[in-house]
Write an enzyme that holds these catalytic residues in place. Structure first.
Site, PDB file in Angstrom:
ATOM      1  N   HIS A  95      11.537   3.929  -7.427  1.00  0.00           N
ATOM      2  CA  HIS A  95      12.587   3.176  -8.108  1.00  0.00           C
ATOM      3  C   HIS A  95      13.771   2.860  -7.191  1.00  0.00           C
ATOM      4  CE1 HIS A  95      10.393   4.414 -11.687  1.00  0.00           C
ATOM      5  NE2 HIS A  95      11.115   3.585 -12.402  1.00  0.00           N
TER       6      HIS A  95
ATOM      7  N   GLN B  72       0.820  -1.202   0.000  1.00  0.00           N
ATOM      8  CA  GLN B  72       0.000   0.000   0.000  1.00  0.00           C
ATOM      9  C   GLN B  72       0.865   1.269   0.000  1.00  0.00           C
ATOM     10  OE1 GLN B  72      -2.751   0.781   3.348  1.00  0.00           O
ATOM     11  NE2 GLN B  72      -4.291  -0.022   1.948  1.00  0.00           N
TER      12      GLN B  72
ATOM     13  N   GLY C  25      17.226   2.815  -5.346  1.00  0.00           N
ATOM     14  CA  GLY C  25      18.570   3.184  -5.785  1.00  0.00           C
ATOM     15  C   GLY C  25      18.675   3.308  -7.294  1.00  0.00           C
TER      16      GLY C  25
ATOM     17  N   GLU D  45       9.173  31.818 -16.337  1.00  0.00           N
ATOM     18  CA  GLU D  45       7.892  32.451 -16.694  1.00  0.00           C
ATOM     19  C   GLU D  45       7.082  32.788 -15.437  1.00  0.00           C
ATOM     20  OE1 GLU D  45       5.849  31.273 -20.218  1.00  0.00           O
ATOM     21  OE2 GLU D  45       7.714  30.910 -21.302  1.00  0.00           O
TER      22      GLU D  45
ATOM     23  N   GLN E 111      11.793   7.731  -5.582  1.00  0.00           N
ATOM     24  CA  GLN E 111      11.595   6.932  -4.373  1.00  0.00           C
ATOM     25  C   GLN E 111      11.084   5.533  -4.725  1.00  0.00           C
ATOM     26  OE1 GLN E 111      12.730   8.226  -1.739  1.00  0.00           O
ATOM     27  NE2 GLN E 111      12.213   6.619  -0.281  1.00  0.00           N
TER      28      GLN E 111
HETATM   29  C1  LIG Z   1      16.473  27.678 -17.324  1.00  0.00           C
HETATM   30  C2  LIG Z   1      15.908  29.061 -17.265  1.00  0.00           C
HETATM   31  C3  LIG Z   1      15.424  29.643 -18.424  1.00  0.00           C
HETATM   32  C4  LIG Z   1      14.889  30.936 -18.397  1.00  0.00           C
HETATM   33  N1  LIG Z   1      14.455  31.482 -19.569  1.00  0.00           N
HETATM   34  C5  LIG Z   1      14.039  32.795 -19.558  1.00  0.00           C
HETATM   35  C6  LIG Z   1      13.670  33.438 -20.773  1.00  0.00           C
HETATM   36  O1  LIG Z   1      13.681  32.837 -21.855  1.00  0.00           O
HETATM   37  N2  LIG Z   1      13.314  34.727 -20.737  1.00  0.00           N
HETATM   38  C7  LIG Z   1      13.289  35.432 -19.565  1.00  0.00           C
HETATM   39  O2  LIG Z   1      12.948  36.600 -19.587  1.00  0.00           O
HETATM   40  N3  LIG Z   1      13.612  34.845 -18.400  1.00  0.00           N
HETATM   41  C8  LIG Z   1      13.991  33.550 -18.358  1.00  0.00           C
HETATM   42  N4  LIG Z   1      14.358  32.950 -17.171  1.00  0.00           N
HETATM   43  C9  LIG Z   1      14.365  33.757 -15.976  1.00  0.00           C
HETATM   44  C10 LIG Z   1      13.225  33.453 -15.015  1.00  0.00           C
HETATM   45  O3  LIG Z   1      12.005  33.886 -15.557  1.00  0.00           O
HETATM   46  C11 LIG Z   1      13.568  34.127 -13.693  1.00  0.00           C
HETATM   47  O4  LIG Z   1      14.635  33.392 -13.136  1.00  0.00           O
HETATM   48  C12 LIG Z   1      12.410  34.173 -12.750  1.00  0.00           C
HETATM   49  O5  LIG Z   1      11.434  35.065 -13.198  1.00  0.00           O
HETATM   50  C13 LIG Z   1      12.841  34.573 -11.323  1.00  0.00           C
HETATM   51  O6  LIG Z   1      13.665  35.676 -11.312  1.00  0.00           O
HETATM   52  P1  LIG Z   1      15.036  35.653 -10.498  1.00  0.00           P
HETATM   53  O7  LIG Z   1      15.765  34.468 -10.955  1.00  0.00           O
HETATM   54  O8  LIG Z   1      15.685  36.949 -10.671  1.00  0.00           O
HETATM   55  O9  LIG Z   1      14.623  35.436  -9.010  1.00  0.00           O
HETATM   56  P2  LIG Z   1      14.136  36.538  -7.976  1.00  0.00           P
HETATM   57  O10 LIG Z   1      13.118  37.385  -8.577  1.00  0.00           O
HETATM   58  O11 LIG Z   1      15.339  37.201  -7.400  1.00  0.00           O
HETATM   59  O12 LIG Z   1      13.461  35.628  -6.891  1.00  0.00           O
HETATM   60  C14 LIG Z   1      14.170  34.983  -5.824  1.00  0.00           C
HETATM   61  C15 LIG Z   1      13.129  34.370  -4.904  1.00  0.00           C
HETATM   62  O13 LIG Z   1      12.353  35.412  -4.310  1.00  0.00           O
HETATM   63  C16 LIG Z   1      10.994  35.204  -4.537  1.00  0.00           C
HETATM   64  N5  LIG Z   1      10.297  36.476  -4.674  1.00  0.00           N
HETATM   65  C17 LIG Z   1      10.634  37.535  -5.447  1.00  0.00           C
HETATM   66  N6  LIG Z   1       9.734  38.513  -5.330  1.00  0.00           N
HETATM   67  C18 LIG Z   1       8.800  38.065  -4.473  1.00  0.00           C
HETATM   68  C19 LIG Z   1       7.607  38.614  -3.942  1.00  0.00           C
HETATM   69  N7  LIG Z   1       7.175  39.799  -4.316  1.00  0.00           N
HETATM   70  N8  LIG Z   1       6.886  37.874  -3.095  1.00  0.00           N
HETATM   71  C20 LIG Z   1       7.303  36.632  -2.734  1.00  0.00           C
HETATM   72  N9  LIG Z   1       8.399  36.073  -3.205  1.00  0.00           N
HETATM   73  C21 LIG Z   1       9.153  36.781  -4.055  1.00  0.00           C
HETATM   74  C22 LIG Z   1      10.943  34.399  -5.816  1.00  0.00           C
HETATM   75  O14 LIG Z   1       9.724  33.717  -5.949  1.00  0.00           O
HETATM   76  C23 LIG Z   1      12.128  33.473  -5.613  1.00  0.00           C
HETATM   77  O15 LIG Z   1      11.762  32.428  -4.800  1.00  0.00           O
HETATM   78  C24 LIG Z   1      14.847  31.646 -17.191  1.00  0.00           C
HETATM   79  C25 LIG Z   1      15.307  31.051 -16.020  1.00  0.00           C
HETATM   80  C26 LIG Z   1      15.832  29.780 -16.042  1.00  0.00           C
HETATM   81  C27 LIG Z   1      16.315  29.182 -14.768  1.00  0.00           C
END
Ligand SMILES: Cc1cc2nc3c(=O)[nH]c(=O)nc-3n(C[C@H](O)[C@H](O)[C@H](O)COP(=O)(O)OP(=O)(O)OC[C@H]3O[C@@H](n4cnc5c(N)ncnc54)[C@H](O)[C@@H]3O)c2cc1C
Lengths: 382, 269
Positions: free
Chosen positions: A338, A279, A340, A363, A336
């Protein structure tokens, strides 16, 4: 109310699944391991029109509905999440805004090549100092005569290495002193456009993420999408659409992990019986299945609302928030189940787990999704 | 203009196939139906002939109403037209009755150049239709094709089977039975799907034909399925003892006993 897919949607699922299993399955592990994208795959994807899923036939697209789009991204991501990401970004946040806000001239110029995959598109908003705080971008274009001159940089650009039409957000300053945020179309071969080194990532490694640098790029007015001061609104509405794709990507990864788990638990014998008969394991399968179904229904509803021209910001944030969360949970539980073996790179489970995580980040992070949902609720959209 | 017709059948997917223990027939409910895998090679051949020589390609199937979905798949692949022959009176038709219905169908169509079939269906595996239909229509049947070309109504091809090869040229119309893995069937393109669902599918039923009585598949099929049974083949292990040469000799003997005659008898070591 009807929960059945149409015959056309069923055929979309069947065809894309077959394509993904036959063409992508053999290469997906290599894309991940070598963090390389093989160019021939673009040709294969193009043959079955995966670059113009929702564009009208006039531009060479397949003109499908949004549920078919979600099904397509799910089926591709079930096999290769890196390709799912490329296609989701290209179709929804690359092609869609040009189609929706572009002038006829812009559409004629970009969409036919976008629909065939001759030009891969992307959407680049994030900067070193502007992630969740999308209004904090610092790229700036200043008017010089009829054109603008753009400076600044972007990070974490999906399709950054192979993209040749990239939409970006930038601040602007006009001669008569107006300023604001614009969405503009950049082309890879513009003078002053530079692509950074590939990032070394945890997951979706087959999609090459890079920075972009803009040094005095001359941007003609024809490259501005919509009206100059509409950039932020365009970006937010574009992301509403994009999130359906990212949710579908998460769903596809979860579905793959779940299917593997069902198969494996029926075949793995411990204590003289298949572990599925415990289960403790079968309840995990029940939870996975329920979560996946719920996510799928949320995604289809958001897609349906988009197609029926209703407002769907809240619903698309909900499906993205939920699907990415359960994708992380399901892929973790799949390891989990699967034991190891799940932890070893011989099986794809650890890849699914690494791939799933990022869907909670890009996004719009899950925190930002909840922010959007809560804002809508408190504005009276219960 | 080249008129190409591809015959296809909708069959249950072999994945998860189950047999009704009482009747010994396939359980078709709840099973996913697909285009018979061998027919995909026929479709690909038809489509590529059309691409090379121009013309029009039609997919035809005789089957239950849900076989319409298989025709939508054909249309999505790029087939121009499709015809579904369906009627309760045709249910349970054996291969002979099916051949007769197809014969009437082509008599009605009149204008056909190339009819293409796969080698057999995965749900009954008789492989009889291509042979019977070419007889019924009195047109040449060509199998085991490797390469081909069409020039002024003459079909030229290179056939290869077993240890023989043949070059033949023959006047159209002909029936081609395409072998498995002859080509690589194309994937359905998303843009084909919408178009496929916008097309009309033509339906023929019992009354479409002039001489319905003799086409009654329900009552006139001479084939009777007396019994179906599950054949279980047990694998057995046999360990061959002895030194190297003895092992080789024993192995050769066993192979000969099993009718494997073309064995290499050169110097063994
Ligand atoms: C593989 C990859 C591909 C990507 N591709 C694209 C792309 O094609 N185009 C593009 O524009 N971007 C892209 N990104 C960027 C992505 O959209 C951002 O990383 C994302 O929006 C978060 O921004 P940050 O990394 O600056 O984190 P931050 O904004 O610095 O966030 C850090 C933490 O704080 C939290 N936080 C921030 N503000 C608040 C708030 N007001 N309330 C509560 N929590 C908050 C966030 O949720 C997160 O947990 C990509 C990222 C990755 C990893």
């Amino acid at each position: 109310m009807n929960f059945e897919l149409t015959e056309q949607q069923k055929l979309v699922r069947r065809s894309v699944r077959k394509f993904a299993e036959e063409v992508l399955a053999p290469v997906a592990p290599t894309f991940d391991r070598e963090a390389k994208y093989n160019g021939y795959i673009v040709k294969e994807l193009s043959k079955v029109n995966l670059f113009g899923i929702q564009l009208p036939e006039k531009y060479g697209g397949a003109d499908l509905d949004s549920i078919s789009y979600a099904i397509t991204i799910e089926e591709i991501s079930r096999i290769c999440a890196s390709t799912g990401l490329m296609l989701s970004v290209h179709n929804s946040v690359g092609a869609y805004p040009i189609y929706n806000w572009g002038t006829e001239e812009q559409k004629e110029r970009y969409l036919p090549d976008i629909a065939t995959g001759k030009k891969i598109s992307g959407f680049s908003w994030t900067e070193p100092n502007a992630g969740s705080d999308a209004q904090g971008i610092e790229c700036i274009m200043v008017q010089k005569g009829n054109d603008f001159v753009l400076n600044g940089s972007k990070i974490f650009v999906t399709n950054g290495a192979i993209g040749s039409v990239i939409l970006i957000g930038t601040r602007y300053k006009t001669n008569d002193g107006q300023n604001g945020i614009a969405t503009i179309i950049l082309e890879k071969d513009m003078e002053g456009y530079e692509i950074g080194q590939p990032e070394d990532k945890m997951g979706v490694r087959g999609n090459i993420t890079t920075s972009l640098y803009f040094n005095n790029i001359r941007v003609p007015k024809e490259n501005i999408l919509g009206s100059l001061n509409d950039g932020f609104r365009i970006a937010m509405q574009t992301l509403d659409v994009g999130r359906i794709g990212i949710a579908a990507q998460a769903l596809g990864i979860a579905q793959a992990a779940y299917e593997h788990s069902v198969e494996y638990s029926k075949g793995r014998i411990q204590f003289k019986r298949p572990i599925s008969q415990f289960q403790g394991i079968s309840f995990k399968l029940a939870e996975m299945s329920t979560k996946i179904d719920a996510a799928r229904l949320l995604i289809y509803r958001a897609a349906f609302m988009k197609d029926t021209k209703k407002r769907f910001s809240k619903e698309s944030a909900m499906c993205k928030y939920y699907a990415s969360k359960i994708a992380r949970q399901v892929t973790q539980e799949a390891i989990q189940i699967h034991g190891g073996y799940g932890y070893m790179k011989d099986l794809p489970l650890e890849r699914y787990y690494r791939d799933a995580k990022v869907t909670e980040i890009y996004e719009g992070t899950s925190e930002i999704m909840k922010l959007i949902i809560a804002q809508q609720i408190l504005r009276g959209n219960l | 203009m080249l008129k190409i017709f591809v015959l296809i059948k909708q069959v249950p997917s072999l994945h998860n196939l189950q047999i009704d223990k009482q009747t010994g027939t396939l359980i078709r409910e709840g099973v996913e139906n697909i285009i018979n895998p061998d027919d995909l090679y026929g479709l690909e051949l038809g489509l590529s002939l059309k691409e090379q020589y121009g013309g029009e390609i039609t997919a035809i199937t005789m089957g239950p109403p849900q076989a319409e979905f298989a025709l939508r798949e054909c249309l999505s692949m790029g087939v121009d037209k499709s015809l579904l022959i369906t009627d309760e009176q045709f249910a349970y038709s054996d291969t002979l009755q099916t051949t007769l219905v197809l014969k009437e169908t082509f008599h009605k169509i009149k204008d056909y150049d190339i009819i293409i079939t796969g080698s057999q269906t995965s749900d009954s595996s008789t492989g009889q239709i291509p042979f019977q239909l070419s007889e019924a229509l009195d047109i040449p049947l060509i199998t085991d094709i490797f390469t081909m070309e069409i020039e002024n109504n003459i079909f030229k091809c290179h056939r290869n089977f077993g240890h023989e090869s043949q070059n033949i040229s023959v006047e159209l119309p002909i029936l081609i039975r395409v072998r498995r893995h002859f080509n690589e069937p194309r994937h359905i393109s998303l843009s084909g799907i919408k178009r496929a669902f916008e097309k009309e599918i033509e339906f023929n039923d019992f009354n479409t034909f002039n001489c319905p009585e003799y086409l009654d598949g329900c009552n006139k099929s001479p084939t009777n399925v007396v019994k179906t049974e599950k054949i279980v083949i047990k694998r057995k292990n046999e360990i061959i003892e002895g030194n190297f040469n003895e092992k080789v000799q024993k192995l050769l003997k066993i192979m000969q006993e099993h009718g494997i005659e073309r064995i290499w008898t050169g110097d063994m070591i």
